[in-house]
Design a protein around this motif. Sequence first.
Motif, PDB file in Angstrom:
ATOM      1  N   LEU A  56     -26.225 -18.651  14.928  1.00  0.00           N
ATOM      2  CA  LEU A  56     -27.146 -17.589  14.538  1.00  0.00           C
ATOM      3  C   LEU A  56     -26.619 -16.880  13.295  1.00  0.00           C
ATOM      4  O   LEU A  56     -25.517 -16.328  13.305  1.00  0.00           O
ATOM      5  CB  LEU A  56     -27.326 -16.590  15.680  1.00  0.00           C
ATOM      6  CG  LEU A  56     -28.250 -15.398  15.389  1.00  0.00           C
ATOM      7  CD1 LEU A  56     -29.675 -15.865  15.092  1.00  0.00           C
ATOM      8  CD2 LEU A  56     -28.233 -14.428  16.558  1.00  0.00           C
ATOM      9  N   LEU A  58     -27.599 -13.891  10.477  1.00  0.00           N
ATOM     10  CA  LEU A  58     -28.453 -12.729  10.284  1.00  0.00           C
ATOM     11  C   LEU A  58     -28.129 -12.059   8.954  1.00  0.00           C
ATOM     12  O   LEU A  58     -26.977 -12.064   8.517  1.00  0.00           O
ATOM     13  CB  LEU A  58     -28.256 -11.718  11.417  1.00  0.00           C
ATOM     14  CG  LEU A  58     -28.513 -12.219  12.834  1.00  0.00           C
ATOM     15  CD1 LEU A  58     -28.138 -11.133  13.845  1.00  0.00           C
ATOM     16  CD2 LEU A  58     -29.962 -12.651  13.006  1.00  0.00           C
ATOM     17  N   THR A  83     -37.752 -11.020   9.029  1.00  0.00           N
ATOM     18  CA  THR A  83     -38.204 -10.509  10.326  1.00  0.00           C
ATOM     19  C   THR A  83     -38.641  -9.057  10.324  1.00  0.00           C
ATOM     20  O   THR A  83     -39.353  -8.633  11.226  1.00  0.00           O
ATOM     21  CB  THR A  83     -37.104 -10.679  11.389  1.00  0.00           C
ATOM     22  OG1 THR A  83     -35.963  -9.919  10.987  1.00  0.00           O
ATOM     23  CG2 THR A  83     -36.721 -12.137  11.551  1.00  0.00           C
ATOM     24  N   HIS A 100     -34.591  -7.403   6.932  1.00  0.00           N
ATOM     25  CA  HIS A 100     -33.787  -8.211   7.846  1.00  0.00           C
ATOM     26  C   HIS A 100     -34.275  -9.648   7.796  1.00  0.00           C
ATOM     27  O   HIS A 100     -35.481  -9.891   7.691  1.00  0.00           O
ATOM     28  CB  HIS A 100     -33.926  -7.686   9.282  1.00  0.00           C
ATOM     29  CG  HIS A 100     -33.445  -6.288   9.451  1.00  0.00           C
ATOM     30  ND1 HIS A 100     -32.205  -5.996   9.959  1.00  0.00           N
ATOM     31  CD2 HIS A 100     -34.029  -5.092   9.172  1.00  0.00           C
ATOM     32  CE1 HIS A 100     -32.055  -4.672   9.993  1.00  0.00           C
ATOM     33  NE2 HIS A 100     -33.151  -4.102   9.521  1.00  0.00           N
ATOM     34  N   GLU A 102     -33.246 -13.989   9.242  1.00  0.00           N
ATOM     35  CA  GLU A 102     -32.507 -14.778  10.235  1.00  0.00           C
ATOM     36  C   GLU A 102     -32.662 -16.261   9.969  1.00  0.00           C
ATOM     37  O   GLU A 102     -33.618 -16.696   9.322  1.00  0.00           O
ATOM     38  CB  GLU A 102     -33.003 -14.447  11.643  1.00  0.00           C
ATOM     39  CG  GLU A 102     -34.447 -14.835  11.873  1.00  0.00           C
ATOM     40  CD  GLU A 102     -35.022 -14.343  13.187  1.00  0.00           C
ATOM     41  OE1 GLU A 102     -34.415 -13.469  13.831  1.00  0.00           O
ATOM     42  OE2 GLU A 102     -36.096 -14.840  13.571  1.00  0.00           O
TER      43      GLU A 102
END
Length: 125
Positions: A56, A58, A83, A100, A102
Amino acid sequence: MSTCQKLADMIGGVVVQATPVCVIMRLRDIDATILGRRTRSPLALPFMLSFEDNGLNLGESVVRQKEINPLMSALRKRGITVTAVHNHWLFDKPRLMYMHWENVTLDPVEFTRVSFEAAKEASLF
């Protein structure tokens, strides 16, 4: 040199945390105030990326309103999912917004590279 430090070096930033999650940050150079007071806080002016062992990735950055569409477009054309775009503070000048993003398909080096390329394309740096 740790992998996390190498990622921080790619953006000209620093390691905020190396374990259990690698978090790197570079402050934006924005002459900003909150409640009439100048701020250099990493809570107000971050360009941050994080990487977890499960893949993951971010990202978050402060953006001025005029930078929102260029950064969003630059990230999206590189396959990054944006996001959220929202504010954090009241009574800030200029108006500071936060984006943001991802990803789970890129390795940390590639995520760092494309995120920073997008930021440069959008004239954040």
